[in-house]
Design an enzyme around this catalytic site. Structure first.
Site, PDB file in Angstrom:
ATOM      1  CB  SER A 132      -5.139  -5.418   6.995  1.00 48.28           C
ATOM      2  OG  SER A 132      -6.093  -4.962   7.932  1.00 48.28           O
ATOM      3  CG  ASP A 147      -4.561   4.041  12.427  1.00 48.72           C
ATOM      4  OD1 ASP A 147      -4.652   4.280  13.648  1.00 48.72           O
ATOM      5  OD2 ASP A 147      -4.109   2.986  11.973  1.00 48.72           O
ATOM      6  NE  ARG A 175      -1.540   3.986  13.551  1.00 51.55           N
ATOM      7  CZ  ARG A 175      -0.876   2.915  13.176  1.00 51.55           C
ATOM      8  NH1 ARG A 175       0.437   2.824  13.411  1.00 51.55           N
ATOM      9  NH2 ARG A 175      -1.483   1.921  12.575  1.00 51.55           N
ATOM     10  CG  ASP A 215      -2.077  -1.003   1.050  1.00 51.40           C
ATOM     11  OD1 ASP A 215      -2.093  -1.717   0.029  1.00 51.40           O
ATOM     12  OD2 ASP A 215      -2.925  -1.075   1.942  1.00 51.40           O
TER      13      ASP A 215
END
Length: 403
Positions: A181, A127, A98, A18
């Site tokens: 994922s 996210d 994050r 990705d």
């Protein structure tokens, strides 16, 4: 966003399919310089291939950084001082990573003269919010590129076709339908999507990566002792370790005993429910141990206030407000409570469970002299009568009025 407004972009780059597609797409769409940033947060993958892939795509400025110690010391441990769990059960393993990634992106942008940052989060998830709230909190003038909200590559087939058209290597297991994922760091693994999308279907065994099934764990319990200083774990079985090393050791111990699995349907900040399968072996042990040492070192009022504040604190982290003033205010209160949270906790790890079996501290508030069932000279049981009468007064008045 108009491409002519952006001159240079710092991309959060894993080297996977990705973000490799995003890298090429940024070059084509924005016709600008791209800087790649790859963070080692303990995801357990070799990161050097990310450098090689970025070089193949013509990237001149490539940042690959080992942030494991900073991650655990400055993000995971402060969160665990609060005993933070979201919706009663989730240990926030993705959420807490994050802010650090975002911080380094903004710092690298300043160092390289970039005027924009880019993440690979989709427009459906949490996210995107976490990254962008952090970006803007640290640099209110930064430009943000979110490809999943801009491009038309909205299916796995389109992504693979784009990759093949641009000579971007496609891993064999990414052709066709990916089974699920995965996001991973030193605190946890998170698996979502595809085979996990229907919460009525059980999670396949092959999804789990860090833990063995509890029923397959050893028949003999494992006992460990964790040492704490001012609310943070500092040692295992008397051996002092750095924060990242300690959490890694707990992951091994927890994984071998089937500890830390969670199959959760959670409420995303963007409004939808999602199903995630998480593994947090070390964090599950750490939470039990921390609550164990707090049980003898925190005053009742402080302990109960912390429990009252915790859901709000956890929700702030989950929703992406790590750099908000309210999170920092709560952190200050939480940290003030940890001054005397020092000592040792012994735990038994057995087939998916974690049990505190002993706890001791030089700052313990536990008084055997007061609590004993034997005769004592420090507590007059008659005092309880007046205590009860005073607390019962308002109840008696209510009962007479309503009787």
């Amino acid at each position: 966003m108009l491409s002519d407004q952006i001159k240079k972009i710092v991309l959060a780059y894993s080297g996977g399919l990705d973000t490799s597609i995003i890298l090429k797409w940024l070059q084509e769409t924005y016709d600008c310089e791209v800087v790649t940033f790859t963070a080692d947060l303990g995801q357990g993958e070799e990161l050097e291939p990310a450098r090689q892939k970025a070089e193949i795509l013509g990237i001149k400025e490539i940042f690959i950084e080992d942030l494991r110690e900073e991650f655990v010391r400055d993000y995971v441990f402060p969160m665990f001082r609060a005993n933070a769990i979201y919706e009663g059960i989730y240990l926030l393993g993705t959420s807490i990573a994050r802010p650090l990634i975002s911080k380094r992106q903004v710092e690298i942008a300043a160092a390289t003269g970039a005027d924009a940052v880019c993440h690979g989060a989709t427009g459906k998830g949490n996210d995107q919010v976490r990254f962008e709230l952090s970006y803007y909190a640290l640099n209110p003038d930064i430009k943000v590129v979110a490809p999943w909200r801009e491009w038309d590559l909205n299916s796995r087939e389109k992504l693979i076709a784009y990759a093949e058209q641009n000579q971007i290597p496609v891993p064999t297991d990414k052709r066709g339908e990916a089974p699920f994922s995965v996001d991973a760091n030193l605190l946890h693994t998170s698996s979502e999507g595809k085979v996990l999308e229907d919460p009525a279907m059980p999670c396949p065994d092959y999804v789990y990566q860090r833990t063995i099934a509890p029923e397959d764990a050893p028949d003999i319990p494992t006992e460990i002792t964790i040492g704490f200083k001012a609310g943070d774990a500092v040692s295992i079985n008397g051996e002092y370790m750095s924060p990242a090393t300690l959490l890694e050791k707990l992951n091994v111990l927890g994984g071998a005993n089937g500890i830390g699995r969670l199959d959760l349907v959670e409420n995303r900040f963007v409004g939808m429910k999602s199903r995630g399968v998480y593994e947090t072996p070390g964090g599950t042990i750490l939470l039990a141990a921390h609550r164990g040492i707090e049980s003898i070192t925190l005053d009742r009022g402080a302990a109960h206030l912390k429990d009252d504040l915790m859901p709000r604190y956890a929700e702030l982290i989950y929703n992406g407000f790590w750099f908000s003033p309210e999170r920092e205010m709560l952190q200050a209160a939480i940290d003030a409570s940890q001054t005397h949270v020092t000592g040792e906790v012994t735990l038994k790890l057995y087939k998916g469970s974690v049990d505190v079996i002993t706890r001791q501290s030089p700052y313990s508030l536990y008084s055997e002299a007061h609590v004993t069932f034997e005769e004592d000279a420090v507590y007059d049981q008659k005092d309880a009568e007046g205590f009860i009468r005073l607390n019962a007064l308002r109840l008696k008045l209510l009962a007479r009025r309503n009787g």
